[in-house]
Design an enzyme around this catalytic site. Structure first.
Site, PDB file in Angstrom:
ATOM      1  N   TRP A 163      -6.633  -6.015  12.199  1.00 25.63           N
ATOM      2  CA  TRP A 163      -7.033  -4.610  12.299  1.00 25.63           C
ATOM      3  C   TRP A 163      -6.008  -4.006  11.081  1.00 25.63           C
ATOM      4  O   TRP A 163      -4.822  -4.211  11.231  1.00 25.63           O
ATOM      5  CB  TRP A 163      -6.725  -4.171  13.491  1.00 25.63           C
ATOM      6  CG  TRP A 163      -6.589  -2.457  13.697  1.00 25.63           C
ATOM      7  CD1 TRP A 163      -5.689  -1.627  13.366  1.00 25.63           C
ATOM      8  CD2 TRP A 163      -7.682  -1.580  14.021  1.00 25.63           C
ATOM      9  NE1 TRP A 163      -6.066  -0.344  13.349  1.00 25.63           N
ATOM     10  CE2 TRP A 163      -7.313  -0.295  13.926  1.00 25.63           C
ATOM     11  CE3 TRP A 163      -9.135  -1.807  14.268  1.00 25.63           C
ATOM     12  CZ2 TRP A 163      -8.135   0.757  14.009  1.00 25.63           C
ATOM     13  CZ3 TRP A 163      -9.878  -0.955  14.484  1.00 25.63           C
ATOM     14  CH2 TRP A 163      -9.516   0.534  14.528  1.00 25.63           C
ATOM     15  N   ASN A 167      -5.667   0.503   9.601  1.00 27.04           N
ATOM     16  CA  ASN A 167      -6.119   1.888   9.819  1.00 27.04           C
ATOM     17  C   ASN A 167      -5.278   2.542   8.589  1.00 27.04           C
ATOM     18  O   ASN A 167      -5.044   2.095   7.500  1.00 27.04           O
ATOM     19  CB  ASN A 167      -6.241   2.359  11.076  1.00 27.04           C
ATOM     20  CG  ASN A 167      -4.993   2.567  11.798  1.00 27.04           C
ATOM     21  OD1 ASN A 167      -4.490   1.442  12.133  1.00 27.04           O
ATOM     22  ND2 ASN A 167      -4.722   3.720  12.115  1.00 27.04           N
ATOM     23  N   ASP A 168      -4.529   3.451   9.107  1.00 26.21           N
ATOM     24  CA  ASP A 168      -4.014   4.457   8.199  1.00 26.21           C
ATOM     25  C   ASP A 168      -3.143   3.810   6.953  1.00 26.21           C
ATOM     26  O   ASP A 168      -2.227   3.129   7.339  1.00 26.21           O
ATOM     27  CB  ASP A 168      -2.941   5.539   8.731  1.00 26.21           C
ATOM     28  CG  ASP A 168      -3.412   6.134  10.161  1.00 26.21           C
ATOM     29  OD1 ASP A 168      -4.738   5.981  10.296  1.00 26.21           O
ATOM     30  OD2 ASP A 168      -2.765   6.708  10.841  1.00 26.21           O
ATOM     31  N   SER A 179       2.340   5.220  11.834  1.00 25.64           N
ATOM     32  CA  SER A 179       2.217   5.806  10.609  1.00 25.64           C
ATOM     33  C   SER A 179       3.535   6.513  10.099  1.00 25.64           C
ATOM     34  O   SER A 179       4.229   7.135  10.709  1.00 25.64           O
ATOM     35  CB  SER A 179       0.905   6.831  10.210  1.00 25.64           C
ATOM     36  OG  SER A 179      -0.034   5.883  10.475  1.00 25.64           O
ATOM     37  N   ARG A 198       4.674  12.517  15.770  1.00 25.67           N
ATOM     38  CA  ARG A 198       4.102  11.364  15.027  1.00 25.67           C
ATOM     39  C   ARG A 198       3.787  11.582  13.220  1.00 25.67           C
ATOM     40  O   ARG A 198       3.462  12.780  12.971  1.00 25.67           O
ATOM     41  CB  ARG A 198       3.142  10.434  15.279  1.00 25.67           C
ATOM     42  CG  ARG A 198       1.695  11.007  15.726  1.00 25.67           C
ATOM     43  CD  ARG A 198       0.766   9.942  16.504  1.00 25.67           C
ATOM     44  NE  ARG A 198      -0.548  10.497  16.716  1.00 25.67           N
ATOM     45  CZ  ARG A 198      -0.761  11.048  17.880  1.00 25.67           C
ATOM     46  NH1 ARG A 198       0.491  11.314  18.818  1.00 25.67           N
ATOM     47  NH2 ARG A 198      -1.798  11.386  18.277  1.00 25.67           N
ATOM     48  N   ASP A 199       3.997  10.582  12.377  1.00 32.34           N
ATOM     49  CA  ASP A 199       3.320  10.555  10.954  1.00 32.34           C
ATOM     50  C   ASP A 199       4.254  11.332  10.329  1.00 32.34           C
ATOM     51  O   ASP A 199       3.744  12.306   9.574  1.00 32.34           O
ATOM     52  CB  ASP A 199       1.880  10.804  10.944  1.00 32.34           C
ATOM     53  CG  ASP A 199       0.957  10.206  12.264  1.00 32.34           C
ATOM     54  OD1 ASP A 199       1.517   9.041  12.432  1.00 32.34           O
ATOM     55  OD2 ASP A 199      -0.202  10.607  12.290  1.00 32.34           O
TER      56      ASP A 199
END
Length: 361
Positions: free
Chosen positions: A11, A13-14, A75, A132-133
């Site tokens: 997988w 993603n970001d 992230s 987050r992030d």
């Protein structure tokens, strides 16, 4: 040839930690290496010298610390200080929830987690469930960090400051608005010419998931150019989320996003999920409108005519194997440049004032 980066297996993603370090472009990404689905997050890693050809590297961050023993390494972003590369990320544990941590590298290959992690162990909202992030950037002689957050189903954007990248102080709440869902995700704040751009991903469709705003930033507040309708979309396609920007050695502001969406699932026998958009340069046109267009290195891949794209009777369509995968109304036929790859169509409309990303398979 594939020129949209996809990891080999598992997988992704970001995009995280986008940076040019010692002449090499680095793109990290959310990664679960053991199956094509969401799992305990790692940071995958790819490098490039031309923003077109990417080489996947060994995993940069493993969830191997007590403060990452639940969700892992979520992230974040990257920044270079005094010749050292710093990665900021959200560490997720059973005990602490979502906290902000840092790792560093002198060679861009091997990363060491800071012994004082997490550098922000508590959200000023008093709730670490949605916190987050982190996106870190330099502001004058110090540093700022924007973090997506939320409480009581109200999405928020929080601002912190630091003099040394390790000790952080809460500054202010830049946004608080339930229309963006329970938490703002993947925020970014950067200067573009004489403007500042605020960008983030919304957990709710508005109908578009990525929001942009133009304005000014004084180190503690974002002052919107348009207070009544501050947010707008540049990207209007279905497969564009969690974009992040960085400035390269040429002074270009470059954006890469995750090309997929949460409503999809891996097909039978599929070993890999997700991809990056083509790197796009952000600019302001003569009307101070924000535009996105492929970086110069990718412009030679653009096509004026595409077998996947058609305009007829006021409708712009993307068609794949006889199936219409996107259908949008335009009163006047737009000027469209198309970038194609295996399973990918990206449309750049009217000089990049609008973009549409479609991940077909």
């Amino acid at each position: 040839m594939f020129y949209h980066f996809k990891n080999r297996e598992g997988w992704m993603n970001d995009p995280n930690g986008l940076v040019q370090f010692k002449g090499v472009y680095h793109a990290f990404f959310q990664h679960y290496p053991y199956a094509p689905r969401w799992g305990q997050m790692h940071w995958g890693h790819a490098i490039s010298r031309d923003l077109i050809h990417w080489e996947e590297q060994d995993i940069a961050l493993f969830p191997d610390m007590p403060y990452e023993n639940s969700g892992g390494c979520f992230s974040g972003s990257a920044i270079v200080k005094d010749g050292r590369l710093y990665l900021f990320y959200t560490s997720v544990s059973e005990e602490l929830g979502q906290t902000q941590s840092v790792a560093f590298s002198d060679d861009g290959v091997t990363f060491t987690k800071y012994e004082g992690n997490p550098v922000i162990a508590q959200s000023p909202l008093g709730d670490n469930k949605d916190f987050r992030d982190p996106k870190v950037f330099k502001y004058k002689d110090s540093y700022r960090m924007v973090v997506g957050a939320g409480k009581d189903n109200i999405a928020k954007l929080l601002l912190f400051k630091s003099d040394d990248l390790l000790h952080w102080e809460y500054v202010s709440e830049l946004i608080s608005d339930g229309k963006f869902g329970s938490c703002i995700e993947c925020p970014d704040l950067f200067q573009l010419e004489d403007k500042y751009v605020l960008m983030f991903s919304s957990m709710r469709s508005l109908p578009h998931r990525v929001c942009f705003a133009l304005g000014d930033f004084d180190g503690s507040r974002f002052i919107f150019d348009n207070e009544e309708e501050p947010f707008f979309a540049v990207e209007t396609g279905p497969d564009f989320y969690a974009p992040q920007t960085f400035e390269d050695d040429e002074g270009r502001r470059i954006l890469i996003a995750w090309m997929y969406n949460w409503n999809r699932s891996a097909g039978a026998g599929q070993k890999q999920v997700g991809a990056f958009t083509i790197p796009r340069q952000l600019e302001l046109n003569l009307n101070d409108e924000l535009t996105m267009f492929p970086v110069e290195e990718a412009c030679g891949l653009l096509k004026k005519e595409s077998r996947f794209v058609a305009y007829d009777k006021g409708r712009l369509k993307v068609i794949f194997e006889g199936k219409t995968v996107l259908d949008k109304a335009y009163a006047v036929e737009p000027d469209v440049m198309t970038l194609e790859d295996v399973g990918v169509v990206e449309l750049f409309i009217n000089g990049g004032k609008e973009t549409i990303t479609v991940y077909i398979c």
